[in-house]
Motif scaffolding. Sequence first.
Motif, PDB file in Angstrom:
ATOM      1  N   MET A 154      -4.899  -0.967  -1.573  1.00 44.00           N
ATOM      2  CA  MET A 154      -4.180  -2.145  -1.068  1.00 44.00           C
ATOM      3  C   MET A 154      -4.046  -3.106  -2.233  1.00 44.00           C
ATOM      4  SD  MET A 154      -2.707  -3.284   1.685  1.00 44.00           S
ATOM      5  CE  MET A 154      -3.516  -2.748   3.207  1.00 44.00           C
ATOM      6  N   ALA A 179       3.949  -0.820  -5.691  1.00 37.34           N
ATOM      7  CA  ALA A 179       2.900   0.174  -5.491  1.00 37.34           C
ATOM      8  C   ALA A 179       3.147   1.387  -6.373  1.00 37.34           C
ATOM      9  CB  ALA A 179       2.830   0.588  -4.023  1.00 37.34           C
ATOM     10  N   SER A 184       4.310  -1.201   3.244  1.00 34.93           N
ATOM     11  CA  SER A 184       3.877   0.163   2.946  1.00 34.93           C
ATOM     12  C   SER A 184       5.083   1.048   2.696  1.00 34.93           C
ATOM     13  CB  SER A 184       3.074   0.729   4.121  1.00 34.93           C
ATOM     14  OG  SER A 184       3.934   0.972   5.227  1.00 34.93           O
ATOM     15  N   SER A 201      -5.585   5.803  -1.863  1.00 36.87           N
ATOM     16  CA  SER A 201      -4.892   4.842  -1.005  1.00 36.87           C
ATOM     17  C   SER A 201      -5.403   3.441  -1.325  1.00 36.87           C
ATOM     18  CB  SER A 201      -5.154   5.172   0.480  1.00 36.87           C
ATOM     19  OG  SER A 201      -4.620   4.170   1.316  1.00 36.87           O
ATOM     20  N   TYR A 233      -9.629   0.047  -1.532  1.00 33.83           N
ATOM     21  CA  TYR A 233      -9.033   1.373  -1.715  1.00 33.83           C
ATOM     22  C   TYR A 233      -9.964   2.429  -1.138  1.00 33.83           C
ATOM     23  CZ  TYR A 233     -12.367   2.012  -5.559  1.00 33.83           C
ATOM     24  OH  TYR A 233     -13.514   2.128  -6.302  1.00 33.83           O
ATOM     25  N   THR A 273       0.829  -1.197   0.000  1.00 36.13           N
ATOM     26  CA  THR A 273       0.000   0.000   0.000  1.00 36.13           C
ATOM     27  C   THR A 273       0.863   1.248   0.000  1.00 36.13           C
ATOM     28  OG1 THR A 273      -1.886   1.107   1.051  1.00 36.13           O
ATOM     29  CG2 THR A 273      -0.195   0.201   2.523  1.00 36.13           C
TER      30      THR A 273
END
Length: 201
Positions: A61, A140, A104, A59, A72, A44
């Motif tokens: 995942m 990401a 993350s 945002s 999201y 993420t």
Amino acid sequence: EEGLVAHAPKRRGYGSCEGETTPAPGNLADRDFMAERPNEKWLTDITEIKARDGKVYLSPMIDCFDGKIVAYTAGFSPNAEPANRMLEKAASTLPGNARPLVHSGRGCHYRWPGWLDLMERYGLTRPTGAKGCSPDNAAAEGFFGRMKTESVYPERWEERTRDEVLVLIDDCIRWYNHERIKQSLGWMSPVQYRQSQGMAA
């Protein structure tokens, strides 16, 4: 010769590492973004998208198994609430005893008490990348790059209002999960690939 021009993205103005409140955990993923099964390893981060009347913050995942966007959130502020809400939405999709490693960026969203409490509540492991080191969360960053190159920039989202961009994000992620084919998945979308393997999509 064909008059083609490559898009050169502008430097980011938003820095999510400001306001760090806790020490960063180790990078357990070690830039290995492959997974042998769904819900083994998630990624993420947060990105900003310019609109005519401001910015929208996304945002998601992302499941390393096939790139599916598990959950999201999108909103008008880059605070902790959308990231926390996204984590709750993602965790609600987990079957049985699945406890993915959640990698993350090192932004403050992933080191504030609310995120840490949620990670503990759901029994999730929390590695992060190094501060300001995009290769540590390359998968990401890659999703954000593809989304912007394929949808945001060509369709000139910056000319839309923020409310319109929210709708475009919903459409884009639905298309990404259900229709956008990937060579690594045998020219299927993430949802099609899971269905072909007898997995829950």
